[in-house]
Write an enzyme that holds these catalytic residues in place. Sequence first.
Site, short mmCIF file in Angstrom:
data_model
loop_
_atom_site.label_atom_id
_atom_site.label_comp_id
_atom_site.label_asym_id
_atom_site.label_seq_id
_atom_site.Cartn_x
_atom_site.Cartn_y
_atom_site.Cartn_z
N HIS A 110 -5.31 -3.92 11.09
CA HIS A 110 -5.84 -5.24 10.74
C HIS A 110 -5.14 -6.27 11.61
O HIS A 110 -3.90 -6.31 11.66
CB HIS A 110 -5.55 -5.58 9.27
CG HIS A 110 -5.98 -4.54 8.30
ND1 HIS A 110 -5.13 -3.55 7.84
CD2 HIS A 110 -7.17 -4.34 7.67
CE1 HIS A 110 -5.78 -2.79 6.97
NE2 HIS A 110 -7.02 -3.24 6.86
N HIS B 31 0.81 -1.21 0.00
CA HIS B 31 0.00 0.00 0.00
C HIS B 31 0.85 1.27 0.00
O HIS B 31 0.50 2.27 -0.63
CB HIS B 31 -0.93 0.03 1.22
CG HIS B 31 -2.19 -0.73 1.03
ND1 HIS B 31 -3.17 -0.36 0.13
CD2 HIS B 31 -2.66 -1.85 1.64
CE1 HIS B 31 -4.17 -1.22 0.19
NE2 HIS B 31 -3.89 -2.13 1.10
#
Length: 424
Positions: A317, A251
């Site tokens: 996460h 990312h």
Amino acid sequence: MEYIKKSTNIKTETSVATEQTVKDVIKDIQLNGDEAIHKYEKKFGNNDRTSLRLSEEEIESAIASLTDEQKSLIDNVVERVSNFAKAQLDCLLPLDRDFGDGIRLGHKLIPVETVGTYVPGGRFPLLSSGVMVAAPAKVAGVKRIIACSPANYNGSIHPAIIYGLKQSGVTEIFAIGGAQAIAAMAYGSESVPQVDVISGPGNRFVAEAKRQVFGEVGIDLVAGPSEVVVFADEFSKPDLIAADLLAQAEHDPNARAILIITSKELGENTMLEVEKLLEQFDENSPAHESWDKMGEIIVVDSIQEGIEVCNEFAGEHLHLHLKETEEAVEQIHNYGSLFIGENSSVVFSDKVSGTNHTLPTNRGGRYTGGLWVGSYVKVATFQEITGPGVNTLATHASRQSEMEGLEGHHLSAFKRKAPTEVSK
């Protein structure tokens, strides 16, 4: 606890330069509106569009360029995210109840009126990001939803992002990125309406701008680069773990991929798998820098110690690669979103499962969850005091106000007491 690999460049504080740059952008846009927005779009985004807002013709042309398969994929995302948001909304109930004779109290669920959503441009068009922030607002009943996204696709916004926004209920789309987009939505301009809440992820300038405008408008949360914490045991599979770590590492160069594992041997094998997989990645992928600078592998002595470390990290996460997950699920309570079992890939949530991928980072999971339909709903209380309830509360409130030395409060309550009580 010991490290097989430790990050070398953890950045947790906003730099002074970033903070000042954002402050200057916000102030300029407050004073000069569209003129300042155009200036910063040209300076930071090489965007020289004459119109900040996408016209209906531009939107229709972009959507027409998509294939039926592309539209179908996006429609599926919209449906799943919307359905989950509807299920969440169903859990929120209005309250209207008597708490004593003549004392009626409750709350109403009131949608925010105007929402501004931000959709990052970045290296890749993240097709689900716009849906994640806009669809829950539509489900919540928001009347006006606008969107801003950088004009980094042929002078406009990627057609798939445009389609996802329209399908999610967005009414106006603006080709504006960065801190200037946040400032425009927070304070309004000749072209951009002022909103009540700003939501959506972004780079450090977007995050800092959201922090600075909070109070003038509401925000969902301030989120930094992506994070994943994988908690694994001696039964886990290094190849799966490696893939899950790199999925988030790609990312951003500052994304954090962290493995907490009970087996040193499997931890070392996982590091080898990561290095092997990285050889297949494009040389320009952010995953290389992210893993090199920010990647970590931590060996813990037991599941219990791993649970404690997970709670300390409070990762965005948290993915459990454990043979038995019950103990961890019950005891880990600091995270943005939880992924139970090795097959519950974080990528599923990133793309299409239905839960929202706009989540707290930088240990924000200690005190908040992620974006959800409730982010766009105000739970506003009401009360109606009648009959015997008036005297009950007036007697208490007037006496308490006297003790506190608040003459106005005492007077307001005292004048509502029953005549027989006043004469006493």
